[in-house]
Design an enzyme around this catalytic site. Structure first.
Site, PDB file in Angstrom:
ATOM      1  N   PHE A   1       0.848  -1.194   0.000  1.00  0.00           N
ATOM      2  CA  PHE A   1       0.000   0.000   0.000  1.00  0.00           C
ATOM      3  C   PHE A   1       0.881   1.240   0.000  1.00  0.00           C
ATOM      4  O   PHE A   1       2.068   1.188   0.318  1.00  0.00           O
ATOM      5  CB  PHE A   1      -0.929   0.000   1.225  1.00  0.00           C
ATOM      6  CG  PHE A   1      -0.205   0.024   2.546  1.00  0.00           C
ATOM      7  CD1 PHE A   1       0.095   1.225   3.181  1.00  0.00           C
ATOM      8  CD2 PHE A   1       0.216  -1.153   3.145  1.00  0.00           C
ATOM      9  CE1 PHE A   1       0.771   1.247   4.386  1.00  0.00           C
ATOM     10  CE2 PHE A   1       0.901  -1.138   4.356  1.00  0.00           C
ATOM     11  CZ  PHE A   1       1.178   0.065   4.983  1.00  0.00           C
ATOM     12  N   CYS A   2       0.279   2.372  -0.364  1.00  0.00           N
ATOM     13  CA  CYS A   2       0.965   3.665  -0.344  1.00  0.00           C
ATOM     14  C   CYS A   2      -0.084   4.749  -0.145  1.00  0.00           C
ATOM     15  O   CYS A   2      -1.230   4.455   0.200  1.00  0.00           O
ATOM     16  CB  CYS A   2       1.768   3.876  -1.624  1.00  0.00           C
ATOM     17  SG  CYS A   2       0.769   3.820  -3.125  1.00  0.00           S
ATOM     18  N   THR A   3       0.275   5.998  -0.358  1.00  0.00           N
ATOM     19  CA  THR A   3      -0.641   7.098  -0.060  1.00  0.00           C
ATOM     20  C   THR A   3      -1.895   7.068  -0.923  1.00  0.00           C
ATOM     21  O   THR A   3      -3.014   7.051  -0.416  1.00  0.00           O
ATOM     22  CB  THR A   3       0.064   8.448  -0.238  1.00  0.00           C
ATOM     23  OG1 THR A   3       1.255   8.470   0.551  1.00  0.00           O
ATOM     24  CG2 THR A   3      -0.846   9.594   0.193  1.00  0.00           C
TER      25      THR A   3
ATOM     26  N   GLY B   1      -2.014   5.079  -4.075  1.00  0.00           N
ATOM     27  CA  GLY B   1      -2.101   3.887  -4.916  1.00  0.00           C
ATOM     28  C   GLY B   1      -1.064   3.801  -6.012  1.00  0.00           C
ATOM     29  O   GLY B   1      -0.794   2.723  -6.529  1.00  0.00           O
TER      30      GLY B   1
ATOM     31  N   ILE C   1      -4.047   4.588   0.893  1.00  0.00           N
ATOM     32  CA  ILE C   1      -4.499   4.908   2.248  1.00  0.00           C
ATOM     33  C   ILE C   1      -5.602   5.965   2.214  1.00  0.00           C
ATOM     34  O   ILE C   1      -6.562   5.909   2.996  1.00  0.00           O
ATOM     35  CB  ILE C   1      -3.318   5.413   3.098  1.00  0.00           C
ATOM     36  CG1 ILE C   1      -2.223   4.349   3.198  1.00  0.00           C
ATOM     37  CG2 ILE C   1      -3.782   5.811   4.492  1.00  0.00           C
ATOM     38  CD1 ILE C   1      -0.916   4.870   3.761  1.00  0.00           C
TER      39      ILE C   1
END
Length: 345
Positions: free
Chosen positions: A195-197, A199, A224
């Site tokens: 996951f990241c901020t 996508g 997220i």
């Protein structure tokens, strides 16, 4: 074809704020980025939209803010009526709202990549991992046979992350390749979730892992930010706040303004505990740059200019927005304290 919209945007508590924020990315073939740059910048500047949009032959990425009608017009320009045609159809788009302008100026930049990994074999337009909707994310990451990896940088992870997620301790995304080589094994780590901020980084990271022989790779669709928007706080597995790359600094559940601030010397995000540290001096230093005298001297002069501007009733570039954000954080803190006392009594 209609411009994409956030299905749950109407449920956000900040929809009465004057600024609408749009975060967008899409991996798409854009060989004509140089021709697209000028008209896109002119369109945004003509509507007082501010922020940064990055164009590259592999797609578009960025975050901008403006009046709601201006952002709606930009969405139509990007996805329906503008020179991009249908190439940005299906773009990942997230909307939120802000009380003050999150950005100071408008920039449209052309770069080799919309998110830099420097791995020529990676092509998200051809191969990516399995998208997981935010509503299904909890069930996946609670499985014992899934390795959960945060693909963001260390300063972002420090503000908040998912429970039991591995921290690669990277300072830039290009270091993610080294982390994979040293700490992940396709023969052992059969299922990897990332996951990241928003996508985009984990979408590219998933393509990289597949190119390295990993069989089952998953990533959180919308990142997220989408998870915090649609998953109820009482069901959330995300602890802390999510760092964002604008003057809001961080957001929490419902994409509400967070409590983090930035060190004006080193730009490191600061928690309340960081601001209570002995090495913290407002606008000048923090625990993360305590030994950097050159940064402190530059920041001290900047702080002096800001103080003089405030004494004269003037704003110092974008510092009016910073002051407003800090005021709202203090109001939020005071409201929380009143609620705590009322519940206790």
């Amino acid at each position: 074809m209609n411009a994409p919209s956030s299905k749950s945007m109407s449920s956000l508590p900040q929809t009465d704020h004057p600024y609408k924020v749009m975060a967008v990315y899409k991996f798409a073939a854009l060989p004509d980025v140089e021709a697209l740059k000028g008209p896109l910048a002119e369109f945004c500047c003509g509507r007082a939209i501010k922020g940064t949009l990055i164009l590259a032959p592999e797609g578009i990425n960025g975050t901008v803010a403006g009046a709601p009608e201006a952002i709606d017009a930009l969405a139509d320009y990007l996805f329906v009526s503008g020179p991009f045609g249908a190439r940005l159809a299906g773009a990942e788009v997230k909307y939120s709202f802000a009380e003050t302008a999150p950005f100071l100026r408008m920039k449209v930049r052309v770069k080799p990549e919309i998110v830099t990994l420097r791995a020529p074999q990676v092509d998200p337009n051809r191969q990516v991992g399995t998208y997981v909707e935010p509503e299904d994310w909890n069930a996946l990451i609670e499985r014992n046979d899934v390795v959960l990896v945060d693909t963001r940088n260390d300063y972002e992870v420090g503000l908040g992350t998912f429970q039991r997620a591995l921290d690669p301790h990277t300072s830039s995304f290009v270091e993610f390749k080294d982390y994979v080589e040293k700490h992940l094994d396709p023969n052992k780590d059969r299922k990897v979730a990332m996951f990241c901020t928003g996508g985009i980084r984990c979408e590219k990271a998933s393509s990289y892992l597949l190119s390295q022989g990993f069989e089952e790779v998953f990533h959180l669709k919308g990142g997220i930010l989408k998870y915090l928007e649609v998953v109820p706080e009482e069901q959330s597995r995300f602890a802390g706040e999510c760092f964002v790359f604008d003057e809001r600094v961080s957001v929490g559940h419902g994409l509400e303004l967070g409590n983090a601030t930035l060190c004006r010397a080193c730009r490191h995000p600061l928690t309340e505990a960081d601001r209570s540290h002995a090495d913290f001096q407002e606008g000048i230093s923090c625990p993360y740059c305590a030994g950097d005298v050159a940064k402190h001297q530059s920041a001290a002069e900047r702080q002096r200019q800001m103080d003089l501007a405030r004494q004269r009733g003037l704003s110092h570039m974008g510092d009016a927005a910073l002051t407003d954000a800090e005021r709202r954080r203090q109001q939020k803190k005071a409201q929380a304290e009143r609620s705590r006392r009322a519940n206790k009594g």
